[in-house]
Design a protein around this motif. Structure first.
Motif, PDB file in Angstrom:
ATOM      1  N   UNK A 149       6.617 -20.727   0.718  1.00  0.00           N
ATOM      2  CA  UNK A 149       6.112 -19.053   1.052  1.00  0.00           C
ATOM      3  C   UNK A 149       7.103 -18.141   0.980  1.00  0.00           C
ATOM      4  N   UNK A 150       6.583 -18.321  -0.354  1.00  0.00           N
ATOM      5  CA  UNK A 150       6.943 -16.949  -1.623  1.00  0.00           C
ATOM      6  C   UNK A 150       5.896 -16.428  -2.677  1.00  0.00           C
ATOM      7  N   UNK A 151       6.205 -15.090  -2.665  1.00  0.00           N
ATOM      8  CA  UNK A 151       4.777 -14.819  -3.148  1.00  0.00           C
ATOM      9  C   UNK A 151       5.604 -13.672  -4.529  1.00  0.00           C
ATOM     10  N   UNK A 152       4.705 -14.270  -6.593  1.00  0.00           N
ATOM     11  CA  UNK A 152       5.326 -14.386  -7.594  1.00  0.00           C
ATOM     12  C   UNK A 152       3.951 -13.802  -7.889  1.00  0.00           C
ATOM     13  N   UNK A 153       3.640 -12.794  -8.403  1.00  0.00           N
ATOM     14  CA  UNK A 153       2.959 -12.264  -9.630  1.00  0.00           C
ATOM     15  C   UNK A 153       3.180 -11.861 -10.708  1.00  0.00           C
ATOM     16  N   UNK A 162       5.377  -8.817  -9.490  1.00  0.00           N
ATOM     17  CA  UNK A 162       5.489  -8.645  -7.671  1.00  0.00           C
ATOM     18  C   UNK A 162       6.494  -9.968  -6.878  1.00  0.00           C
ATOM     19  N   UNK A 163       7.430  -9.703  -6.026  1.00  0.00           N
ATOM     20  CA  UNK A 163       7.707 -10.923  -5.542  1.00  0.00           C
ATOM     21  C   UNK A 163       7.907 -10.641  -4.206  1.00  0.00           C
ATOM     22  N   UNK A 164       7.387 -11.550  -3.393  1.00  0.00           N
ATOM     23  CA  UNK A 164       7.837 -11.518  -1.709  1.00  0.00           C
ATOM     24  C   UNK A 164       8.258 -12.991  -1.284  1.00  0.00           C
ATOM     25  N   UNK A 165       9.538 -12.673  -0.366  1.00  0.00           N
ATOM     26  CA  UNK A 165      10.463 -13.859   0.064  1.00  0.00           C
ATOM     27  C   UNK A 165      10.911 -12.799   1.294  1.00  0.00           C
ATOM     28  N   UNK A 193       9.811  -6.274   2.522  1.00  0.00           N
ATOM     29  CA  UNK A 193       8.391  -6.491   1.953  1.00  0.00           C
ATOM     30  C   UNK A 193       8.190  -6.843   0.493  1.00  0.00           C
ATOM     31  N   UNK A 194       6.708  -6.109  -0.286  1.00  0.00           N
ATOM     32  CA  UNK A 194       6.622  -7.243  -1.284  1.00  0.00           C
ATOM     33  C   UNK A 194       8.408  -5.479  -2.332  1.00  0.00           C
ATOM     34  N   UNK A 195       8.233  -6.003  -2.939  1.00  0.00           N
ATOM     35  CA  UNK A 195       9.504  -5.760  -4.088  1.00  0.00           C
ATOM     36  C   UNK A 195       8.316  -5.806  -5.803  1.00  0.00           C
ATOM     37  N   UNK A 196       8.534  -4.905  -6.218  1.00  0.00           N
ATOM     38  CA  UNK A 196       7.317  -4.835  -6.899  1.00  0.00           C
ATOM     39  C   UNK A 196       8.362  -3.919  -8.612  1.00  0.00           C
TER      40      UNK A 196
END
Length: 720
Positions: A249-253, A283-286, A292-295
């Protein structure tokens, strides 16, 4: 200088010529025989390899046809690899492999070429099983075998060489499919439609999950020189890692990631690798990192890695760049004879605004738009020897030079210098608005708070509050030692300054970003003297949670004792300080007659003796007012019978403004608890908490407690 002329008799020259000729003839004959027998040799080698794979790893390997297509090139078709009792791992329709002859004579297998058409790799994970379990298998070794200890530097050098040796000079891959199936919850596919290496230039196209995205891994690869420069990017979009989203459940791009190996060789007895790694628009989100998104727009590290006989280190000559800011890290992990962890960070003197601008977007949301002038520098030193954890070293300092705040960001850090509205939260929901100022009848100026309470809470929560600048490094150092020995998070190092900032300025999200933001805001307030210590303590006393929907010392003293904060005796002061970590269980500390339960006596003696040694209260052998603490008569009707038991841990929740430290949920991970809020800054004696009966009894008692609390709240409002 002219060398003397050497005369060799002709007969010796003739003998030498004959010997050389014989060697050449024998080599030619041997080569001819070997060449004529090479198909048989290949067949024998393939059979041995298949038998070894089945014997050592439980792999069923099948090869349809195998033969030489050149002097040192082998062509195979119909290849399949199936682990025993598992799903098929690999199938390859057509594979051609070429090796370099001269390195082969020296025992090194270096690929000269590789051509692959129509291949499939399936990675299947089902619960605790997978079709790559065989990788973890090890051959049984003879117990009598005596081998010398292998150094880490040698292992690293050999491993890197083996990887580089397997990168061919020329490569062509067509349609290699990688499928990943993790318990049917995360299914991914990566189809390498084409990948080539030609003259050291790498070009590839990878289709992700059909046509969801198209990735490219391009660059320069020169394994013979131990050099590569490779970049990964996607067509018309970011590179995303869907597995992380499905599984964690994490976003990384990111837009691009570039990895460079410049050199790798021995430097004395150490193996040194020099290179760099950079990323754009990461971009990291967890949920545990940030709401929030960390960029990270632009980041790079120039790294020098040293690997010695028993350690791995990132040398201090390395540099991390974040936009225009830079920091020099030193990381070292020593494996033997004791595990030793070393961390040093040094950020040289640089423009403060550039440092602020370098922080990732979304990390310090409340400070966005903050303008500053001057310069700052930062130094950190950490050293932990696992055999002597109590001797851990820790020192951290952010030093300002002509630092000034020119413009506030989203929040005014000086707002607490005047009356303001405070909104406490529980379970993620706002409770009520509380005016922190004279218009609130329960508001209590610091001068009207009994010194008994003031001294008790400073002793138990933050003894050096009036002398530190927001942080107590000795407390943090001891926390590292305790947590390392316990192998879990049981003690933190938060100060009253940090608790105040967390509750007044920040959200209730327990994230890494919020903790980092809390630390920076505390530094800004304390080092720029935006708020006096007395005002900080006054606000803290008026917002602190001290019971179910009871906030501030004014509400608490009237709620429990029916008196004003100025009238508190020593026992009442120590009691109120004791309930700060876990305010919701305050009533469970009382017996039915309104006195405190016996297990509290040791705590009173412990805190009271510390206060006496510091001259804050006279020495007392009778428990420092323990027997004089009497619950207000009107509250006693809501107490449970003395024979009742209840799980007081059930009253802990993640939204408590001041979370507890006496007990910990061991099922939680270190990451879950690391940024959870206030922890003791001094050691506390152990206490015997109420025990648990049955789950049914606990649920019933909790329902009764909620009913009593509602009735109590209703009466309290009527009384006001």
């Amino acid at each position: 200088m002219q060398l003397p002329k050497i005369n060799i008799p002709k007969k010796y020259l003739k003998v030498g010529a004959w010997i050389l000729g014989i060697i050449i003839v024998l080599s030619a004959i041997s080569g001819t025989i070997a060449y004529s027998k090479r198909e048989a040799l290949l067949k024998s080698m393939v059979a041995k390899a298949i038998a070894k794979a089945e014997r050592d790893y439980g792999l069923e390997v099948k090869i349809g046809e195998a033969g030489f297509s050149g002097l040192s090139t082998v062509h195979m078709t119909g290849i399949s690899v199936v682990p025993k009792d598992r799903d098929t791992l690999t199938t390859i329709s057509d594979l051609t492999i070429g090796v370099k002859l001269f390195p082969l004579l020296l025992g090194n297998v270096k690929l000269s070429q590789m051509m692959l058409e129509e291949g499939k790799i399936h990675l299947v994970f089902k619960d605790s099983l997978s079709n790559i379990d065989f990788i973890l298998k090890r051959k049984k070794k003879d117990s009598t075998e005596n081998k010398g200890k292998v150094e880490l530097s040698e292992i690293a050098s050999n491993l890197l060489n083996q990887i580089l040796y397997k990168i061919p000079d020329d490569m062509e891959i067509k349609n290699l499919l990688l499928n990943v199936n993790d318990n049917d919850t995360a299914k991914l596919s990566f189809l390498t439609s084409s990948a080539t290496i030609n003259g050291g230039e790498l070009q590839s196209t990878i289709l992700v999950n059909g046509n969801e995205a198209t990735w490219h891994v391009n660059g320069e690869v020169k394994p013979a020189r131990k050099h590569f420069d490779v970049m990964i990017f996607a067509d018309n979009k970011k590179v995303e890692l869907p597995f992380l989203n499905n599984k964690l459940h994490a976003k990384l791009s990111f837009d691009t990631v570039r990895t460079v190996l410049k050199s790798a060789d021995y430097s004395g007895n150490d193996f040194r690798m020099e290179g760099s790694w950079s990323v754009r628009n990461l971009l990291i989100n967890h949920a545990k990192i940030s709401a929030n998104d960390i960029i990270v727009p632009d980041a790079k590290i120039d790294a020098n890695v040293l690997i010695g006989a028993n350690y791995v280190a990132l040398d201090s000559s390395s540099t991390v760049f974040l936009k225009k800011a830079e920091i020099h890290p030193f990381l070292k992990y020593t494996l033997s004879p004791n595990k030793i962890y070393e961390v040093k960070l040094r950020a040289p003197e640089q423009d403060a605004q550039e440092v602020l601008n370098a922080f990732p977007q979304g990390l310090f949301e409340s400070l966005e738009g903050l303008k500053v002038s001057g310069k700052v520098k930062y130094d950190l030193n950490f050293y932990l020897d696992s055999s002597q954890p109590d001797s851990v070293e820790f020192d951290s300092g952010l030093s300002p030079l002509d630092f000034k705040i020119l413009k506030w960001g989203k929040i005014d850090l000086q707002k607490i210098n005047k009356p303001f509205i405070y909104t406490p939260y529980e379970y993620g929901k706002p409770m009520r608005d509380i005016m922190i100022g004279p218009s609130n009848p329960n508001y209590t100026p610091l001068s009207e708070v009994s010194s008994n309470f003031k001294n008790a809470i400073l002793t138990s929560e933050d003894p050096s509050f009036f002398s530190h600048k927001g942080f107590v490094q000795e407390s943090i150092r001891k926390s590292f030692a305790v947590n390392f020995k316990e192998k879990r998070f049981v003690r933190g190092g938060s100060t009253i300054s940090m608790q105040l900032v967390k509750n007044v300025f920040l959200s209730r999200n327990k994230t890494l970003a919020r903790k980092a933001e809390e630390i920076l805001i505390v530094w800004l307030i304390e080092n720029n003297r935006l708020v006096t210590k007395n005002r900080m303590l006054e606000v803290y006393f008026n917002i602190i949670e001290m019971g179910q929907n009871v906030y501030g010392i004014g509400e608490a003293t009237r709620h429990y004792f029916g008196k004003s904060p100025a009238e508190l005796n020593i026992g009442e002061g120590i009691f109120l300080a004791n309930i700060v970590p876990r305010p919701k269980i305050a009533l469970y500390k009382f017996s039915g007659d309104g006195g405190l339960k016996g297990y509290m006596y040791n705590y009173f003696r412990y805190i009271g003796n510390i206060m006496a040694r510091r001259g804050l209260t006279p020495p007392d052998t009778s428990g420092y007012g323990f027997y004089n603490v009497r619950l207000r008569e009107g509250l006693r009707q809501y107490l449970l019978p003395d024979s009742a038991t209840i799980d007081t841990n059930s009253f802990d929740n993640d939204e408590d403004p001041l979370p507890p430290v006496e007990t910990q949920d061991e099922s939680k991970t270190l990451f879950d608890r690391l940024f959870g809020g206030k922890k003791d800054t001094v050691a506390r004696p152990s206490t015997n908490l109420d025990t648990i009966k049955t789950k049914k009894e606990i649920r019933q008692e909790k329902r009764e407690e909620r009913k009593r609390e509602k009735e109590l709240e209703k009466k309290r409002k009527e009384g006001n």
